[in-house]
Design an enzyme around this catalytic site. Sequence first.
Site, mmCIF file in Angstrom:
data_model
loop_
_atom_site.group_PDB
_atom_site.id
_atom_site.type_symbol
_atom_site.label_atom_id
_atom_site.label_comp_id
_atom_site.label_asym_id
_atom_site.label_seq_id
_atom_site.Cartn_x
_atom_site.Cartn_y
_atom_site.Cartn_z
ATOM 1 N N GLU A 13 21.453 -14.879 17.290
ATOM 2 C CA GLU A 13 21.281 -13.654 16.519
ATOM 3 C C GLU A 13 21.599 -12.421 17.383
ATOM 4 O O GLU A 13 22.244 -11.481 16.925
ATOM 5 C CB GLU A 13 19.846 -13.599 15.971
ATOM 6 C CG GLU A 13 19.391 -12.289 15.359
ATOM 7 C CD GLU A 13 20.224 -11.818 14.160
ATOM 8 O OE1 GLU A 13 21.096 -12.567 13.690
ATOM 9 O OE2 GLU A 13 20.012 -10.680 13.712
ATOM 10 N N LYS B 105 27.420 -5.833 3.221
ATOM 11 C CA LYS B 105 25.980 -6.097 3.230
ATOM 12 C C LYS B 105 25.648 -7.317 2.385
ATOM 13 O O LYS B 105 24.812 -8.129 2.742
ATOM 14 C CB LYS B 105 25.246 -4.861 2.687
ATOM 15 C CG LYS B 105 23.740 -4.977 2.700
ATOM 16 C CD LYS B 105 23.215 -4.843 4.106
ATOM 17 C CE LYS B 105 21.756 -5.201 4.232
ATOM 18 N NZ LYS B 105 21.448 -5.718 5.574
ATOM 19 N N TRP C 286 -2.528 -3.205 -1.617
ATOM 20 C CA TRP C 286 -2.056 -4.601 -1.676
ATOM 21 C C TRP C 286 -3.019 -5.342 -0.763
ATOM 22 O O TRP C 286 -3.035 -5.122 0.440
ATOM 23 C CB TRP C 286 -0.619 -4.660 -1.172
ATOM 24 C CG TRP C 286 -0.064 -6.033 -1.001
ATOM 25 C CD1 TRP C 286 -0.409 -6.947 -0.052
ATOM 26 C CD2 TRP C 286 0.943 -6.644 -1.789
ATOM 27 N NE1 TRP C 286 0.335 -8.078 -0.202
ATOM 28 C CE2 TRP C 286 1.168 -7.926 -1.258
ATOM 29 C CE3 TRP C 286 1.689 -6.231 -2.899
ATOM 30 C CZ2 TRP C 286 2.105 -8.804 -1.788
ATOM 31 C CZ3 TRP C 286 2.618 -7.104 -3.419
ATOM 32 C CH2 TRP C 286 2.824 -8.382 -2.876
ATOM 33 N N ASN D 222 -2.985 2.093 5.071
ATOM 34 C CA ASN D 222 -1.966 1.039 4.977
ATOM 35 C C ASN D 222 -1.964 0.326 6.319
ATOM 36 O O ASN D 222 -1.994 0.988 7.352
ATOM 37 C CB ASN D 222 -0.563 1.628 4.774
ATOM 38 C CG ASN D 222 -0.439 2.397 3.484
ATOM 39 O OD1 ASN D 222 -1.330 2.356 2.642
ATOM 40 N ND2 ASN D 222 0.674 3.103 3.329
ATOM 41 N N GLY D 223 -1.876 -0.983 6.316
ATOM 42 C CA GLY D 223 -1.758 -1.693 7.585
ATOM 43 C C GLY D 223 -2.942 -2.591 7.864
ATOM 44 O O GLY D 223 -3.693 -2.954 6.963
ATOM 45 N N CYS E 191 0.823 -1.201 0.000
ATOM 46 C CA CYS E 191 0.000 0.000 0.000
ATOM 47 C C CYS E 191 0.863 1.259 0.000
ATOM 48 O O CYS E 191 1.925 1.305 0.608
ATOM 49 C CB CYS E 191 -0.876 0.016 1.235
ATOM 50 S SG CYS E 191 -1.927 -1.430 1.355
ATOM 51 N N LYS F 264 24.462 -9.706 16.549
ATOM 52 C CA LYS F 264 24.201 -8.265 16.450
ATOM 53 C C LYS F 264 25.173 -7.489 17.324
ATOM 54 O O LYS F 264 25.690 -6.455 16.926
ATOM 55 C CB LYS F 264 22.770 -7.915 16.890
ATOM 56 C CG LYS F 264 21.636 -8.254 15.975
ATOM 57 C CD LYS F 264 21.552 -7.460 14.707
ATOM 58 C CE LYS F 264 22.414 -8.054 13.632
ATOM 59 N NZ LYS F 264 21.852 -9.025 12.765
ATOM 60 N N GLU G 175 28.778 -7.576 15.843
ATOM 61 C CA GLU G 175 28.857 -6.768 14.621
ATOM 62 C C GLU G 175 28.772 -5.271 14.950
ATOM 63 O O GLU G 175 29.499 -4.458 14.377
ATOM 64 C CB GLU G 175 27.684 -7.097 13.688
ATOM 65 C CG GLU G 175 27.774 -8.441 12.989
ATOM 66 C CD GLU G 175 26.552 -8.695 12.110
ATOM 67 O OE1 GLU G 175 26.718 -9.240 11.018
ATOM 68 O OE2 GLU G 175 25.414 -8.365 12.513
ATOM 69 N N HIS H 84 27.972 -27.232 29.831
ATOM 70 C CA HIS H 84 28.976 -28.045 29.135
ATOM 71 C C HIS H 84 30.133 -27.204 28.593
ATOM 72 O O HIS H 84 30.788 -27.602 27.639
ATOM 73 C CB HIS H 84 28.315 -28.832 28.004
ATOM 74 C CG HIS H 84 27.229 -29.741 28.478
ATOM 75 N ND1 HIS H 84 27.475 -30.836 29.272
ATOM 76 C CD2 HIS H 84 25.887 -29.694 28.319
ATOM 77 C CE1 HIS H 84 26.332 -31.437 29.569
ATOM 78 N NE2 HIS H 84 25.348 -30.758 29.004
ATOM 79 N N ARG I 181 6.472 -0.695 -4.730
ATOM 80 C CA ARG I 181 6.069 -1.419 -3.522
ATOM 81 C C ARG I 181 5.191 -2.627 -3.859
ATOM 82 O O ARG I 181 4.991 -3.487 -3.018
ATOM 83 C CB ARG I 181 5.305 -0.490 -2.583
ATOM 84 C CG ARG I 181 6.151 0.676 -2.090
ATOM 85 C CD ARG I 181 5.274 1.825 -1.634
ATOM 86 N NE ARG I 181 4.695 1.602 -0.330
ATOM 87 C CZ ARG I 181 5.148 2.145 0.789
ATOM 88 N NH1 ARG I 181 6.203 2.920 0.746
ATOM 89 N NH2 ARG I 181 4.569 1.921 1.930
HETATM 90 C C1 G6P Z 1 26.380 -10.741 5.315
HETATM 91 C C2 G6P Z 1 25.615 -9.676 6.043
HETATM 92 C C3 G6P Z 1 24.637 -10.314 7.045
HETATM 93 C C4 G6P Z 1 23.740 -11.310 6.338
HETATM 94 C C5 G6P Z 1 24.546 -12.341 5.554
HETATM 95 C C6 G6P Z 1 23.657 -13.132 4.636
HETATM 96 O O1 G6P Z 1 27.246 -11.384 6.186
HETATM 97 O O2 G6P Z 1 26.484 -8.815 6.710
HETATM 98 O O3 G6P Z 1 23.854 -9.320 7.666
HETATM 99 O O4 G6P Z 1 22.940 -11.941 7.290
HETATM 100 O O5 G6P Z 1 25.505 -11.707 4.717
HETATM 101 O O6 G6P Z 1 23.140 -12.270 3.664
HETATM 102 P P1 G6P Z 1 21.818 -12.507 2.865
HETATM 103 O O7 G6P Z 1 21.710 -11.344 1.925
HETATM 104 O O8 G6P Z 1 21.989 -13.808 2.119
HETATM 105 O O9 G6P Z 1 20.694 -12.599 3.828
#
Ligand code: G6P
Length: 606
Positions: free
Chosen positions: A479, A601, A74, A98-99, A2, A483, A486, A502, A27
């Site tokens: 995860e 990225k 959408w 939207n939503g 939307c 985070k 990183e 362990h 979108r």
């Molecule tokens: C890189 C990025 C991560 C991502 C990974 C997989 O290491 O820094 O943030 O999770 O790639 O990327 P993808 O585009 O396949 O999700």
Amino acid sequence: MCGIIGIVGVGPVAPRVVESLRRLEYRGYDSAGIAAHVGGRLDRRRAKGKIRDLEAVLAEEPLHATTGLGHTRWATHGAPSVRNAHPQKSGRVMLVHNGIIENFAALKAELKAMGREFESETDTEVVAQLIDVGLEAGKAPIDAFKAALGRISGAYALGALIEGHENLILGARRGSPLVVGYGEGEMFLGSDALAVGPFTHRISYLDEGDFVAIDHHGARIFDASGQPVERAIRAVSASAALVEKGNYRHFMEKEIHDQPDACQHTLSAYLDPIAGVAAAPEGFDFTTIDRLQILACGTAYYAGLVARYLIEDLAGLPTDVEVASEFRYRNPAVAPSTLALAVSQSGETADTLAALRWCKAKGLRTAAIVNAPESTMSREVDLLWPTHAGPEVCVLSTKAFTAQVTALTALGIAAARARARIDAEEEKRLVEVLLEAPRLLSEALEAVEDQVRPIALDVSRARDVLYLGRGPMFGLALEGALKLKEGSYIHAEGYAAGEMKHGPIALIDEDTPVIVVAPSDHFFEKTMSNISEVIARNGSVILVTDERGAAHAPANAKVVTVPECDPLIAPLIFATPLQLLAYQVGVSKGADVDQPRNLAKSVTVE
Ligand code: G6P
């Protein structure tokens, strides 16, 4: 997806609305519409299909006006059709949205009992009716709008025109973005900076819970409590509009806050809220496979780990999850009835792509959950299952992660129903629970931001941090640790809570924060035992839990409380404090959270 554009202008409005809607085509949408004040009355044109279909309708029956409101829809509640397209109308109100309005069914029943009739299946029409009820009771437009906002729950962005108020557009946001554009004697409302880009580069981003009245003279903005507020006006270049930071300091912060919207957009592709069913986009028969092989890297791999618990528990579908760089070189033994499912934000990660191609060469059917629709993976797989998180700029993945978990959860429900593990009633319940996720994400973000701040201060002084979780929260612990390392360069490890004894227990001392992710689910008591083991060794515990869990927190644990939610969506809701913690620690240490050293990225090398 939307899109909204509102214009209080001086020239002919219809061509301008169409121009803006074209910009929002990226979108994705299935119908479009425009409402405008014509000769003292509200009129509208709508079309199923593309913007050119709306243009054809406008060519036949033009709208001569200077103030108007446009929308690309959408479909969520109600099939794509002219009748369900926005703007939705009720009495003196035309509304775009939207939503998701979560409590629309109850409100609709209430309005029907008052004798009001509905012409669409949308949740949106309920809001238009509520505003009209207020107007009929003699309320001023802004008061009728505010009263309607007080009745609805969900995540949304709204835009409304009121008959008899030719130069007025009302707007509100909660969970879905909305911007105000400032022109020369003209004002604009848009679902993003791109929508108003053709007309002005001077933009204010509304905050959560804000509502606004715009006219030729400017914007009156109110916060969630109804107090008038100012929102900074900033210059946004057209090229930057697609990937704009808005009111946020970093893309990471912005993308964390994009999550209600990203989740909702993704849900739109997988759920039919009216029928209460979940399905893979373009359909897929889950009875034709015996096994799911999830392949991914980094954060996407952790999304797969989280989902494995849900998919096996709900659907009884054996699910393996493996990092693509291992899978591709170990000559794995896979049965022909396996579906290879890549999970990837970019759709370009070299290892994931290679693993996918390996599966394809072995004759397996392939699918991919991908955020970039034009990517290589999207083109090469048999089944493209998109996430609709929008462009993710920060190297640290946040909204793509929750969008992946969202899509995988919806697929888990679809698989469960296909494999006769749940009946239609249970499917409907699960769909309703999943539909609550955008609102709960938005509430969680609001609730945890301040709670996390003092904890971030402690964590930023640590050399090592341990993250623990059980069940789906194990993947989330991994995860969360990723985070943090990183974003802040602090060494962090994620562990299955039951595995701590362990090995990692040797690391416990008062200087090593142990972040325990524990919703009050059936794992809770077990995880509490692990907390006791940490505390007995003078460890410092940070417990991330919900209200019920917080009531059982040990006295010397620091607690972050997220809103209570069904276990189905707990991984989504519990992701938010971990992301915000990594963000705040990173910023406090002066790290470049959007582009940490050594990371990329999109990793297109193996
Ligand atoms: C890189 C990025 C991560 C991502 C990974 C997989 O290491 O820094 O943030 O999770 O790639 O990327 P993808 O585009 O396949 O999700």
